[in-house]
Motif scaffolding. Sequence first.
Motif, PDB file in Angstrom:
ATOM      1  N   VAL A  95       1.248   4.599   3.079  1.00 35.15           N
ATOM      2  CA  VAL A  95       1.929   3.624   3.952  1.00 35.15           C
ATOM      3  C   VAL A  95       2.548   4.377   5.123  1.00 35.15           C
ATOM      4  O   VAL A  95       3.688   4.836   5.054  1.00 35.15           O
ATOM      5  N   PHE A 117       4.615   2.313  11.456  1.00 38.32           N
ATOM      6  CA  PHE A 117       3.880   1.647  12.534  1.00 38.32           C
ATOM      7  C   PHE A 117       4.751   1.601  13.793  1.00 38.32           C
ATOM      8  O   PHE A 117       5.941   1.311  13.706  1.00 38.32           O
ATOM      9  N   CYS A 150       1.697  -4.680   6.583  1.00 42.16           N
ATOM     10  CA  CYS A 150       2.645  -3.837   7.319  1.00 42.16           C
ATOM     11  C   CYS A 150       3.496  -3.035   6.332  1.00 42.16           C
ATOM     12  O   CYS A 150       3.608  -3.407   5.160  1.00 42.16           O
ATOM     13  N   PRO A 151       4.094  -1.936   6.793  1.00 44.08           N
ATOM     14  CA  PRO A 151       4.863  -1.073   5.889  1.00 44.08           C
ATOM     15  C   PRO A 151       6.042  -1.791   5.232  1.00 44.08           C
ATOM     16  O   PRO A 151       6.351  -1.547   4.066  1.00 44.08           O
ATOM     17  N   PHE A 152       6.719  -2.653   5.979  1.00 45.33           N
ATOM     18  CA  PHE A 152       7.887  -3.364   5.456  1.00 45.33           C
ATOM     19  C   PHE A 152       7.487  -4.235   4.259  1.00 45.33           C
ATOM     20  O   PHE A 152       8.218  -4.311   3.264  1.00 45.33           O
ATOM     21  N   CYS A 153       6.310  -4.876   4.374  1.00 45.58           N
ATOM     22  CA  CYS A 153       5.819  -5.719   3.281  1.00 45.58           C
ATOM     23  C   CYS A 153       5.403  -4.862   2.088  1.00 45.58           C
ATOM     24  O   CYS A 153       5.593  -5.246   0.927  1.00 45.58           O
ATOM     25  N   ALA A 154       4.817  -3.703   2.380  1.00 43.87           N
ATOM     26  CA  ALA A 154       4.389  -2.810   1.298  1.00 43.87           C
ATOM     27  C   ALA A 154       5.574  -2.406   0.429  1.00 43.87           C
ATOM     28  O   ALA A 154       5.472  -2.331  -0.801  1.00 43.87           O
ATOM     29  N   TYR A 155       6.693  -2.170   1.064  1.00 41.97           N
ATOM     30  CA  TYR A 155       7.881  -1.778   0.303  1.00 41.97           C
ATOM     31  C   TYR A 155       8.367  -2.917  -0.596  1.00 41.97           C
ATOM     32  O   TYR A 155       8.852  -2.671  -1.706  1.00 41.97           O
ATOM     33  N   THR A 189       9.050   1.062   9.467  1.00 39.14           N
ATOM     34  CA  THR A 189       8.837   1.949   8.323  1.00 39.14           C
ATOM     35  C   THR A 189       8.859   1.085   7.064  1.00 39.14           C
ATOM     36  O   THR A 189       8.972  -0.129   7.132  1.00 39.14           O
ATOM     37  N   ARG A 190       8.766   1.726   5.899  1.00 33.23           N
ATOM     38  CA  ARG A 190       8.776   0.949   4.657  1.00 33.23           C
ATOM     39  C   ARG A 190      10.100   0.209   4.478  1.00 33.23           C
ATOM     40  O   ARG A 190      10.115  -0.911   4.017  1.00 33.23           O
TER      41      ARG A 190
END
Lengths: 298, 100
Positions: free
Chosen positions: A219, A222, B35-40, A262-263
């Motif tokens: 991940v 972006f 997106c990264p935010f959703c992955a978390y 970011t995450r």
Amino acid sequence: MRYRNTLLGIALGLIIFGPAVGAPVTFNTALPVGGDEFVARGLVVVSQSGDGPGADDRDLASTSVIAVLGYGLNHRLALFGVLPYVDKELDITMNGSRVNRSSSGLGDASAFLRYTLVQRDQPGHTFRVAPFAGLKAPTADDNRSDSIGRLPPGLQSGSGAWDVFGGVTATYQTLDFQADAQASYRVRNEANGFDPGDEFRLDGSLQYRLWPQSLGDGVPDFLYAVLEANLVRRDNNRVNGADDPNSGGTTIYLSPGVQYVTRRWIVEGVVQLPVVQNLHGTALENDYVVRAGFRFNF
Amino acid sequence: MRKIVPLVLSLVFMSTVAFATEHQVVEIEVTGLACPFCAYSVEKSIKKLPGVNCVQVDLANGEVRIEMRADHTVDLEQVKHAILNAGFTPGEATMSTVDE
């Protein structure tokens, strides 16, 4: 009197649906808040208004610090709370001399529910539609005064009235870009003899991933380029039951910006530039609005 | 004494083989993830499940790899429910076992 109405419209415009979770910076999104999960957002909004045909040479500067907390009641229904801190300063020529009036303090609190009505998930992309509805409560002070007298409605921290608002937002997100659109309406009610005009908005947002150019494993963070557009249509204000002809009208903003995702964090900023201002009478025109903030997934 | 030493060594070797820790691993497709935010959010939701040792999201391929602790077995329905609860859609899953 004439500037009061316009000021209120601008002030309330700063605390509309922008402060919510998701990818657009200036309005809502249909992306989910997970069940029993929290998302927080902090936003600073700086607005400068000074152009207008009025002879009183009004200049309004406003800074809002907005805190938002979103909670997923389940995977489709999310509850959001919004609390702004607002600092406003007006310079105006009255009876031949320049006068400064200002106020600061907590603004009115809002809460709204959003429900994911449509969810179409595919590998690497999703399409969602989510209606929302909420209330703004008159929690802030709406009766402040200075040496001249009671501050006009637009300079008060609160409106003194309950407002209701609602709309629908749609999001199409892929790994490369995201598009969002929203239509919303806000009923703004009367308090202290002042009835601000209702507000209709159409918003659109496009975010394009600039970096990384290609995705590897895991991940990555972006970086998005952001371009948003906002059409804001406000009815005339009413003062003691009579229409104010120097209030309301239509403004269209174009808002370029960036967003780093970011995450756990999002950092973002846009500049809202008014490209069309078709305002009534001598209503005060906006020069620009800057929005910058962060979101935190915890 | 000569007989005892090989016996002990054999027991030690056998016990090492017998107690080599095995972990269950699930690899599951997740659609709607972009997106990264959703992955978390997905990662956070799965980590709440009992026995989950490690969660790795592969955003580009829309896959999530879940490694269980040695003393836990995976409940695939719970995993799928966690993904749904995060706001995304679970797809096909494959399960395997790895030795540590």
